[in-house]
Design an enzyme around this catalytic site. Structure first.
Site, mmCIF file in Angstrom:
data_model
loop_
_atom_site.group_PDB
_atom_site.id
_atom_site.type_symbol
_atom_site.label_atom_id
_atom_site.label_comp_id
_atom_site.label_asym_id
_atom_site.label_seq_id
_atom_site.Cartn_x
_atom_site.Cartn_y
_atom_site.Cartn_z
ATOM 1 N N SER A 110 0.959 -1.171 -0.052
ATOM 2 C CA SER A 110 0.109 0.062 -0.120
ATOM 3 C C SER A 110 0.787 1.291 -0.117
ATOM 4 N N GLY A 150 -5.778 12.116 -1.627
ATOM 5 C CA GLY A 150 -7.017 12.105 -1.009
ATOM 6 C C GLY A 150 -8.280 12.427 -2.037
ATOM 7 N N THR A 197 -11.312 9.960 -1.282
ATOM 8 C CA THR A 197 -12.597 9.370 -0.585
ATOM 9 C C THR A 197 -12.876 10.279 0.362
ATOM 10 N N SER A 242 -17.400 5.348 -3.012
ATOM 11 C CA SER A 242 -17.708 4.665 -3.929
ATOM 12 C C SER A 242 -18.076 5.755 -5.221
ATOM 13 N N ARG A 291 -4.600 0.274 -9.355
ATOM 14 C CA ARG A 291 -5.276 -1.073 -9.269
ATOM 15 C C ARG A 291 -4.604 -2.083 -9.843
ATOM 16 N N GLU A 312 -9.605 1.173 -3.655
ATOM 17 C CA GLU A 312 -9.236 1.066 -4.861
ATOM 18 C C GLU A 312 -10.492 0.606 -5.733
ATOM 19 N N PHE A 337 -24.889 1.597 -11.567
ATOM 20 C CA PHE A 337 -24.297 1.901 -10.321
ATOM 21 C C PHE A 337 -25.537 2.548 -9.461
HETATM 22 P P1 TGC Z 1 -17.153 7.673 -15.444
HETATM 23 O O1 TGC Z 1 -18.382 8.467 -16.093
HETATM 24 O O2 TGC Z 1 -17.060 6.498 -15.566
HETATM 25 O O3 TGC Z 1 -15.820 8.318 -16.006
HETATM 26 C C1 TGC Z 1 -15.450 9.981 -15.961
HETATM 27 C C2 TGC Z 1 -14.206 10.089 -16.799
HETATM 28 O O4 TGC Z 1 -13.131 9.395 -16.094
HETATM 29 C C3 TGC Z 1 -12.713 8.356 -16.981
HETATM 30 N N1 TGC Z 1 -12.826 7.240 -16.538
HETATM 31 C C4 TGC Z 1 -11.393 6.849 -16.418
HETATM 32 N N2 TGC Z 1 -10.217 7.016 -16.704
HETATM 33 C C5 TGC Z 1 -8.893 6.414 -16.551
HETATM 34 N N3 TGC Z 1 -9.150 5.265 -15.637
HETATM 35 C C6 TGC Z 1 -10.294 4.798 -15.159
HETATM 36 N N4 TGC Z 1 -10.271 3.738 -14.309
HETATM 37 C C7 TGC Z 1 -11.309 5.544 -15.412
HETATM 38 N N5 TGC Z 1 -12.698 5.629 -15.195
HETATM 39 C C8 TGC Z 1 -13.471 6.459 -15.574
HETATM 40 C C9 TGC Z 1 -13.953 8.321 -18.155
HETATM 41 O O5 TGC Z 1 -13.520 7.867 -19.432
HETATM 42 C C10 TGC Z 1 -14.585 9.673 -18.211
HETATM 43 O O6 TGC Z 1 -13.595 10.521 -18.877
HETATM 44 P P2 TGC Z 1 -14.338 11.709 -19.619
HETATM 45 O O7 TGC Z 1 -13.245 12.371 -20.446
HETATM 46 O O8 TGC Z 1 -15.296 11.184 -20.554
HETATM 47 O O9 TGC Z 1 -14.798 12.811 -18.735
HETATM 48 O O10 TGC Z 1 -17.347 8.204 -14.195
HETATM 49 P P3 TGC Z 1 -18.309 7.496 -13.068
HETATM 50 O O11 TGC Z 1 -18.506 8.595 -12.026
HETATM 51 O O12 TGC Z 1 -19.424 7.090 -13.793
HETATM 52 O O13 TGC Z 1 -17.488 6.695 -12.445
HETATM 53 C C11 TGC Z 1 -18.308 5.532 -11.804
HETATM 54 C C12 TGC Z 1 -17.160 4.547 -10.773
HETATM 55 C C13 TGC Z 1 -17.851 3.877 -10.013
HETATM 56 C C14 TGC Z 1 -16.656 3.638 -11.882
HETATM 57 C C15 TGC Z 1 -15.992 5.512 -10.365
HETATM 58 O O14 TGC Z 1 -16.605 6.579 -9.555
HETATM 59 C C16 TGC Z 1 -15.162 4.569 -9.634
HETATM 60 O O15 TGC Z 1 -14.228 3.958 -9.726
HETATM 61 N N6 TGC Z 1 -15.706 4.656 -7.818
HETATM 62 C C17 TGC Z 1 -14.724 3.998 -7.218
HETATM 63 C C18 TGC Z 1 -13.819 4.943 -6.497
HETATM 64 C C19 TGC Z 1 -12.626 4.365 -6.078
HETATM 65 O O16 TGC Z 1 -11.954 3.499 -6.444
HETATM 66 N N7 TGC Z 1 -11.865 5.110 -4.939
HETATM 67 C C20 TGC Z 1 -10.675 4.750 -4.487
HETATM 68 C C21 TGC Z 1 -10.132 5.748 -3.672
HETATM 69 S S1 TGC Z 1 -8.169 5.740 -3.678
HETATM 70 C C22 TGC Z 1 -7.896 4.328 -2.586
HETATM 71 O O17 TGC Z 1 -8.821 3.671 -2.301
HETATM 72 C C23 TGC Z 1 -6.329 4.298 -2.263
HETATM 73 S S2 TGC Z 1 -6.169 3.003 -1.373
HETATM 74 C C24 TGC Z 1 -4.397 2.778 -1.707
HETATM 75 C C25 TGC Z 1 -3.493 1.997 -1.025
HETATM 76 O O18 TGC Z 1 -3.567 2.032 0.400
HETATM 77 O O19 TGC Z 1 -3.137 1.070 -1.557
HETATM 78 P P1 FAD Z 2 -19.228 3.041 0.617
HETATM 79 O O1 FAD Z 2 -18.954 3.786 -1.180
HETATM 80 O O2 FAD Z 2 -19.945 3.800 1.204
HETATM 81 O O3 FAD Z 2 -19.862 1.540 -0.042
HETATM 82 C C1 FAD Z 2 -20.501 0.961 1.026
HETATM 83 C C2 FAD Z 2 -20.993 -0.504 0.379
HETATM 84 O O4 FAD Z 2 -22.028 -0.009 -0.695
HETATM 85 C C3 FAD Z 2 -19.832 -1.149 -0.429
HETATM 86 O O5 FAD Z 2 -20.236 -2.538 -0.051
HETATM 87 C C4 FAD Z 2 -19.963 -0.882 -1.888
HETATM 88 O O6 FAD Z 2 -19.736 -1.999 -2.862
HETATM 89 C C5 FAD Z 2 -21.650 -0.784 -1.982
HETATM 90 N N1 FAD Z 2 -22.132 -0.095 -2.995
HETATM 91 C C6 FAD Z 2 -21.613 1.278 -3.381
HETATM 92 N N2 FAD Z 2 -22.275 1.777 -4.503
HETATM 93 C C7 FAD Z 2 -23.177 0.643 -4.761
HETATM 94 C C8 FAD Z 2 -24.164 0.496 -5.968
HETATM 95 N N3 FAD Z 2 -24.550 1.671 -6.750
HETATM 96 N N4 FAD Z 2 -24.803 -0.734 -6.105
HETATM 97 C C9 FAD Z 2 -24.669 -1.610 -4.821
HETATM 98 N N5 FAD Z 2 -23.777 -1.665 -4.143
HETATM 99 C C10 FAD Z 2 -22.890 -0.370 -3.775
HETATM 100 N N6 FAD Z 2 -9.134 6.455 -0.143
HETATM 101 C C11 FAD Z 2 -8.564 7.449 -0.768
HETATM 102 O O7 FAD Z 2 -9.081 8.184 -1.402
HETATM 103 N N7 FAD Z 2 -6.984 7.418 -0.606
HETATM 104 C C12 FAD Z 2 -6.477 6.465 0.086
HETATM 105 O O8 FAD Z 2 -5.288 6.536 0.348
HETATM 106 C C13 FAD Z 2 -7.326 5.434 0.519
HETATM 107 N N8 FAD Z 2 -6.782 4.434 1.412
HETATM 108 C C14 FAD Z 2 -7.774 3.577 2.234
HETATM 109 C C15 FAD Z 2 -6.930 2.586 3.180
HETATM 110 C C16 FAD Z 2 -7.738 1.840 3.781
HETATM 111 C C17 FAD Z 2 -7.303 1.002 4.804
HETATM 112 C C18 FAD Z 2 -9.216 1.695 3.377
HETATM 113 C C19 FAD Z 2 -10.133 0.768 4.178
HETATM 114 C C20 FAD Z 2 -9.833 2.693 2.615
HETATM 115 C C21 FAD Z 2 -8.800 3.528 1.959
HETATM 116 N N9 FAD Z 2 -9.435 4.497 1.128
HETATM 117 C C22 FAD Z 2 -8.661 5.250 0.546
HETATM 118 C C23 FAD Z 2 -10.788 4.462 0.805
HETATM 119 C C24 FAD Z 2 -11.419 3.482 -0.187
HETATM 120 O O9 FAD Z 2 -11.155 3.813 -1.462
HETATM 121 C C25 FAD Z 2 -13.131 3.376 0.257
HETATM 122 O O10 FAD Z 2 -13.295 2.883 1.422
HETATM 123 C C26 FAD Z 2 -14.030 2.477 -0.886
HETATM 124 O O11 FAD Z 2 -13.678 3.615 -2.159
HETATM 125 C C27 FAD Z 2 -15.136 2.554 -0.612
HETATM 126 O O12 FAD Z 2 -15.794 3.754 -0.333
HETATM 127 P P2 FAD Z 2 -16.629 3.777 1.234
HETATM 128 O O13 FAD Z 2 -15.758 3.001 2.201
HETATM 129 O O14 FAD Z 2 -17.194 5.199 1.488
HETATM 130 O O15 FAD Z 2 -17.918 2.899 1.061
#
Ligand code: TGC
Ligand code: FAD
Length: 381
Positions: A89, A128, A130, A136, A241, A361, A381
């Site tokens: 991570s 930052g 989330t 999500s 990812r 992620e 979604f």
């Molecule tokens: P959507 O309409 O799909 O896309 C908006 C624009 O973004 C482009 N795009 C991407 N580009 C590159 N890579 C991707 N994976 C992309 N996905 C989408 C897309 O082409 C579009 O571009 P444009 O030019 O047309 O504007 O956007 P949406 O709002 O419908 O997205 C939906 C969804 C659910 C897929 C997206 O919001 C999502 O992936 N949600 C999950 C959020 C998430 O993963 N958060 C993670 C936070 S960081 C973290 O967790 C770090 S942990 C790190 C660690 O400790 O290891």
């Molecule tokens: P929510 O989005 O509230 O989701 C709750 C539940 O609802 C999940 O089971 C999900 O799958 C489900 N759900 C959501 N939408 C739908 C739908 N449309 N239909 C059906 N089910 C749905 N974020 C950062 O930005 N930077 C970081 O460095 C980072 N590090 C992290 C480290 C740790 C240890 C953890 C636990 C998280 C970290 N995150 C980070 C945050 C992480 O990316 C979020 O926890 C994750 O994206 C999910 O968001 P949430 O926790 O708010 O859950």
């Protein structure tokens, strides 16, 4: 551990990267990680060694970075996560979520200022995206950046941020009049606070924090100038990812390795567990799952290095490989019996860590829905 001889598909350089990181994990991580996990301790003292090995920003060219290919980056993640998800991570966040956006979307001044010290491990980053109300759906973000003269004023909060409390710079995604934009918020800026989140049962050898922004004034020079919209942060997630798909393989391999030794030694009903059919079946199932995961990640890496990667391909592998690793870790925990509930054995630690990895992620459901959208053209979604 490598039934399909995936190793022979790797170049000499890729094999060398794997061996070097693997040795580091064997010598410096595995003897200590149980204690670090139990103590909730992130081993900051390893950061200079990560840097020395070229693991920080390893895929970037120039700026003191190693310029390795994507498969090498994947192997780094695999070996580190064989040690612990928390260490992978750290490297994912530093490399894919902080150095990558500065490299891809930053000004030349931002790159010169941040990338070399980040590659050397002297400066730490966090990412930052989330927010407390729901990670999500980042399009619904509430953190705002408003233009004021030559500066920006940021207000809002981020949650679950890896490395937050130790970071020198936070890549903060905020809503502006022009959509989502990225800002480099520096440690010590007035109104910026990053307290650590305690009491975690998962990723205990990693720092997780909240970020708070109370009228934080950030100069225009700290805005990432080359990207606007959600594709900015989402493109960084694609990089991270991708690495995580490899990481899951490492965690699963660690569990299987430990089980092979344990079940060979454990004698029940007059024979070692390895001589019973159901034990062999369970070990074989783990091996089948790990091999499938290896093939997916290697193929993904080759597609990425050819410049043809689509984000949905990464979603498929993140979903598959982390679910696979969780299944392996949970079954390994069970095959250890009571011994499996202590950190003396790695499966329960990996099992607990993977609860974070399957959520961050993009949750498993989010990745399933991304594949669903790819197949049907319908957004569910
Ligand atoms: P959507 O309409 O799909 O896309 C908006 C624009 O973004 C482009 N795009 C991407 N580009 C590159 N890579 C991707 N994976 C992309 N996905 C989408 C897309 O082409 C579009 O571009 P444009 O030019 O047309 O504007 O956007 P949406 O709002 O419908 O997205 C939906 C969804 C659910 C897929 C997206 O919001 C999502 O992936 N949600 C999950 C959020 C998430 O993963 N958060 C993670 C936070 S960081 C973290 O967790 C770090 S942990 C790190 C660690 O400790 O290891
Ligand atoms: P929510 O989005 O509230 O989701 C709750 C539940 O609802 C999940 O089971 C999900 O799958 C489900 N759900 C959501 N939408 C739908 C739908 N449309 N239909 C059906 N089910 C749905 N974020 C950062 O930005 N930077 C970081 O460095 C980072 N590090 C992290 C480290 C740790 C240890 C953890 C636990 C998280 C970290 N995150 C980070 C945050 C992480 O990316 C979020 O926890 C994750 O994206 C999910 O968001 P949430 O926790 O708010 O859950």
């Amino acid at each position: 551990m490598d039934l399909y001889d995936i190793r022979s598909e790797l170049s000499d350089e890729e094999q060398m990267v794997q061996d070097t990181v693997g040795r580091f994990v064997d010598e410096k991580v595995l003897p200590n990680i149980g204690e670090w996990f139990e103590d909730g301790y992130f081993p900051r003292e390893l950061i200079p060694e990560f840097a020395e090995l070229g693991l920080l920003g390893s895929s970037l060219e120039g700026y003191d970075c190693a310029g390795l290919n994507s498969v090498s980056y994947g192997l780094i993640c695999q070996e580190l996560e064989r040690g612990d998800s928390g260490l992978r991570s750290f490297v994912s966040v530093q490399s894919s979520l902080c150095m990558f956006p500065i490299y891809a979307y930053g000004s030349e001044e931002q790159k010169e200022k941040w990338l070399p010290p980040m590659a050397r491990g002297e400066k730490i980053g966090c990412f930052g995206l989330t927010e407390p109300h729901g990670g999500s759906d980042p399009s619904n973000m509430k953190t705002t950046a408003k233009k004021k003269g030559d500066d920006w004023v940021i207000n809002g909060a981020k949650m679950w941020i890896t490395n937050g409390s130790i970071a020198d710079v936070a890549i903060v995604w905020a809503m502006t009049e022009d959509g989502v934009q990225g800002f480099l918020v520096e440690k010590g800026m007035k109104g910026f606070d990053a307290p650590e989140i305690k009491h975690k049962m998962s990723l205990r050898a990693s720092i997780t924090s909240s970020l708070y922004f109370d009228n934080v004034v950030v100069p225009e020079a700290n805005r990432l100038p080359k990207v606007k919209g959600l594709k900015g942060p989402l493109s960084c997630l694609t990089q991270a990812r991708y690495g995580i798909t490899w990481g899951g393989i490492g965690a699963a391999q660690a569990c299987l390795r430990e089980l092979l030794d344990y079940t060979a030694d454990r004698k029940l009903f007059g024979r070692p567990l390895t001589q019973t059919q159901t034990t062999q079946l369970r070990l074989a199932e783990m091996s089948r799952q790990i091999t499938l995961g290896q093939l997916m990640s290697l193929r993904l890496g080759r597609i990425k290095d050819a410049g043809k990667l689509h984000p949905s391909q990464v979603s498929l592998a993140k979903w598959n490989n982390i679910r696979m690793a969780m299944d392996v870790a949970r079954d390994a925990r069970d095959l250890l019996g009571g011994a499996g509930i202590t950190v003396e054995h790695c499966p329960i630690r990996h099992m607990l860590n993977l609860e974070s990895v399957i959520t961050y992620e993009g949750t498993e459901t989010v990745h399933q829905l991304i594949i669903g959208r790819e197949l049907t053209g319908e957004m569910a979604f």
